[in-house]
Design a protein around this motif. Structure first.
Motif, short mmCIF file in Angstrom:
data_model
loop_
_atom_site.label_atom_id
_atom_site.label_comp_id
_atom_site.label_asym_id
_atom_site.label_seq_id
_atom_site.Cartn_x
_atom_site.Cartn_y
_atom_site.Cartn_z
N GLU A 86 70.98 10.40 18.53
CA GLU A 86 71.60 9.91 17.30
C GLU A 86 70.57 9.24 16.39
N LEU A 87 69.60 8.59 16.98
CA LEU A 87 68.50 7.98 16.22
C LEU A 87 67.70 9.08 15.52
N LEU A 88 67.38 10.14 16.24
CA LEU A 88 66.67 11.27 15.63
C LEU A 88 67.50 11.87 14.49
N TYR A 89 68.80 11.99 14.71
CA TYR A 89 69.68 12.54 13.68
C TYR A 89 69.65 11.68 12.42
N ALA A 90 69.71 10.35 12.59
CA ALA A 90 69.66 9.45 11.43
C ALA A 90 68.35 9.63 10.67
N ILE A 91 67.26 9.78 11.40
CA ILE A 91 65.95 10.01 10.78
C ILE A 91 65.93 11.34 10.05
N ALA A 92 66.42 12.38 10.71
CA ALA A 92 66.44 13.72 10.11
C ALA A 92 67.32 13.75 8.87
N LEU A 93 68.46 13.07 8.93
CA LEU A 93 69.37 13.03 7.79
C LEU A 93 68.71 12.33 6.60
N GLN A 121 60.57 17.86 10.44
CA GLN A 121 60.26 19.29 10.43
C GLN A 121 60.08 19.87 11.84
N TYR A 122 59.55 19.07 12.76
CA TYR A 122 59.15 19.63 14.05
C TYR A 122 59.94 19.14 15.25
N GLU A 123 60.92 18.28 15.07
CA GLU A 123 61.69 17.78 16.22
C GLU A 123 63.17 18.15 16.16
N LEU A 124 63.54 19.07 15.31
CA LEU A 124 64.95 19.40 15.12
C LEU A 124 65.60 20.05 16.33
N ALA A 125 64.82 20.69 17.18
CA ALA A 125 65.39 21.37 18.35
C ALA A 125 66.08 20.40 19.30
N ARG A 139 73.51 21.65 12.73
CA ARG A 139 74.18 22.38 11.64
C ARG A 139 74.21 21.55 10.36
N THR A 140 74.43 20.26 10.48
CA THR A 140 74.43 19.38 9.29
C THR A 140 73.07 19.40 8.62
N ILE A 141 72.02 19.30 9.42
CA ILE A 141 70.66 19.29 8.87
C ILE A 141 70.30 20.64 8.27
N THR A 142 70.65 21.73 8.94
CA THR A 142 70.29 23.04 8.39
C THR A 142 71.02 23.33 7.08
N ALA A 143 72.19 22.75 6.89
CA ALA A 143 72.88 22.91 5.60
C ALA A 143 72.07 22.24 4.49
N ARG A 172 68.84 21.76 4.59
CA ARG A 172 67.63 22.59 4.44
C ARG A 172 67.92 23.81 3.56
N ARG A 173 69.09 24.41 3.73
CA ARG A 173 69.45 25.56 2.89
C ARG A 173 69.55 25.14 1.42
N ASP A 174 70.09 23.94 1.17
CA ASP A 174 70.17 23.44 -0.20
C ASP A 174 68.78 23.22 -0.79
N THR A 175 67.86 22.76 0.04
CA THR A 175 66.48 22.54 -0.40
C THR A 175 65.82 23.86 -0.77
N VAL A 176 65.97 24.85 0.09
CA VAL A 176 65.42 26.18 -0.19
C VAL A 176 66.06 26.76 -1.44
N ALA A 177 67.34 26.48 -1.64
CA ALA A 177 68.05 27.03 -2.79
C ALA A 177 67.46 26.52 -4.12
#
Length: 195
Positions: free
Chosen positions: A57-64, A110-114, A122-126, A128-133
């Motif tokens: 959950e800590l990693l998720y907060a950082i990734a978010l 970028q490198y710890e999402l796995a 799925r939340t993070i990849t959404a 990321r898709r917006d960023t690429v868009a």
């Protein structure tokens, strides 16, 4: 850096996030225990749990936080009223600059999402898709108006994104230690990729 995460919003949670970013950037997610993270703050390992239920959950907060921040940086840099080449230059410059300025955070996001749970991933990849868009819309607009000469928009966006994301892996270096000039250089490189 505050980006409005919904998990662990207190000052103590922010300190824990910062310590975790340092630990994850240095040793990776798998190589960092909650004990090692809280030790950086002279706290007991259990001090984390009122703020984050788990290390994941800590990693998720950082990734978010990180993904929201980079998306905001790109959106802020894009002026749809500007010429398309200026838009691309500005957005790519902002992307590379952000990756350099926040290189530890960027390395983690970028490198710890796995290590994220499927729901969090799925939340993070959404995001990321917006960023690429953001990049895709600019490159597509340049191709549509004939200003950009690209065979495949997705390939060009992938190349630009990869160049920018990789900055966090090596920054700073003997040659580059200032995020702003590096971002400007990447903006010029992006110009050459589309013309």
């Amino acid at each position: 850096m505050t980006t409005g995460t919904t998990v662990g919003d207190s000052a103590a949670a922010d300190r824990i996030r910062r310590a975790a970013i340092e630990a994850f950037a240095e040793s990776g997610y798998a190589g960092s225990s909650t004990r090692q993270i809280t030790k950086r703050l002279n706290m007991s390992a259990t001090a984390m749990y009122p703020h984050f239920r788990s290390k994941e959950e800590l990693l998720y907060a950082i990734a978010l936080d990180g993904h929201r921040a980079v998306l905001a940086a790109l959106r802020d840099a894009d002026d749809p009223e500007s010429p398309v080449l200026d838009r691309l230059t500005s957005v790519v410059s902002a992307f590379a600059t952000w990756q350099a300025e926040f290189h530890q955070l960027a390395r983690v996001v970028q490198y710890e999402l796995a290590a994220l749970t499927p729901v969090h991933y799925r939340t993070i990849t959404a995001i990321r898709r917006d960023t690429v868009a953001v990049l895709t819309s600019i490159v597509q607009a340049g191709k549509d108006c004939g200003e950009f000469s690209v065979d495949d928009v997705d390939d060009v966006v992938l190349a630009i994104s990869s160049l920018c994301v990789d900055v966090c892996r090596w920054f700073p270096s003997k040659i580059h230690d200032d995020p702003q000039p590096l971002g400007a250089a990447y903006g010029r490189i992006a110009q050459r990729l589309v013309r």
